[in-house]
Design a protein around this motif. Sequence first.
Motif, PDB file in Angstrom:
ATOM      1  N   THR A 105       0.340   1.596  -5.702  1.00 32.52           N
ATOM      2  CA  THR A 105       0.354   0.885  -6.987  1.00 32.52           C
ATOM      3  C   THR A 105      -0.035  -0.574  -6.813  1.00 32.52           C
ATOM      4  O   THR A 105      -0.879  -1.103  -7.551  1.00 32.52           O
ATOM      5  CB  THR A 105       1.745   0.989  -7.629  1.00 32.52           C
ATOM      6  N   LYS A 118       2.115  -2.306 -14.794  1.00 32.96           N
ATOM      7  CA  LYS A 118       2.626  -1.217 -15.631  1.00 32.96           C
ATOM      8  C   LYS A 118       1.519  -0.247 -16.026  1.00 32.96           C
ATOM      9  O   LYS A 118       1.702   0.975 -15.970  1.00 32.96           O
ATOM     10  CB  LYS A 118       3.303  -1.796 -16.878  1.00 32.96           C
ATOM     11  N   TYR A 174       9.489   0.308 -10.915  1.00 35.44           N
ATOM     12  CA  TYR A 174       8.639  -0.489 -11.798  1.00 35.44           C
ATOM     13  C   TYR A 174       9.379  -1.717 -12.324  1.00 35.44           C
ATOM     14  O   TYR A 174       8.806  -2.814 -12.404  1.00 35.44           O
ATOM     15  CB  TYR A 174       8.140   0.358 -12.969  1.00 35.44           C
ATOM     16  N   THR A 221       8.148  -5.586 -11.951  1.00 35.09           N
ATOM     17  CA  THR A 221       7.752  -6.352 -13.131  1.00 35.09           C
ATOM     18  C   THR A 221       8.706  -7.514 -13.402  1.00 35.09           C
ATOM     19  O   THR A 221       8.255  -8.606 -13.787  1.00 35.09           O
ATOM     20  CB  THR A 221       7.687  -5.442 -14.360  1.00 35.09           C
TER      21      THR A 221
END
Length: 273
Positions: free
Chosen positions: A53, A211, A249, A253
């Motif tokens: 990611t 995201k 996540y 973030t």
Amino acid sequence: MTARPHRRPSLFARLPYWLLAILLLLVLGLWAITSDQTYSGIFQSLVGGVFTTLWVTCIAFVAATVLGLLVALARTSSIRPLRELATFYVEIIRGIPILVFLFYIAFVAAPAMVGAFNWVLAPFIDWGWIAPATVRGFDFVWRAIFALTVCYSAFIAEVFRAGIEAVGRGQIEAARSLGLSRWHCFRLIIFPQALRTILPPLGNDFVSMVKDSALVSALGVQDITQLGKLSASSSFLFFETYNVVAFLYLTMTISLSLLVRWLERFMDRKASR
């Protein structure tokens, strides 16, 4: 009677309640991962997706920033055809959902690019100097990176354009009257001032890309979301698996968002001096 000295509130007292609530959720998630074997096993199966990611996001963001700057310069150009073409690009890309554009790049543009590559290098292929390219050789990770690059370059171009246009026109005219070329005017006058306006929105776009990178799982890229999907479908632990996915996540973030907020305050303090 002497007045009591003013005591500065502690760091804990100055933290906003919403941040304390999020930190509590992260602590609970970390505690579950370290103390529960089920959560720990799921975490170990997903942690490899974190690197995928972040790698996809970083490569795509750097490329989108460079492309966005070029588009922004075209949008602020005095050459009308160039300005109209850049505006057309921005409006088209921003009007298409990222997931739709991802499929378009992966299954329409990628085969077209492979065909164009083989057509341009056809003599070298016929002579046996190079092997013809195949669609299967165009890895889905790079298709996803290309799609994110093109999509976010349109948004980043608007960030750059706003920053460039925020610089006073009088400063540009004064620099030109002193004999500075367009390049030196941009490098020495426009860009350093625009950078203060540009950096915080760029940070927010990076957080958004982290995201939105979850969409690449639709192409089978082994990111956090894809690994979570595979883990949940094989173990049927959907609640636990997606708790870990959300935790990963949220950790990334929130950390990046706090860094962007600190950067905004730092730039404000630096500008007020």
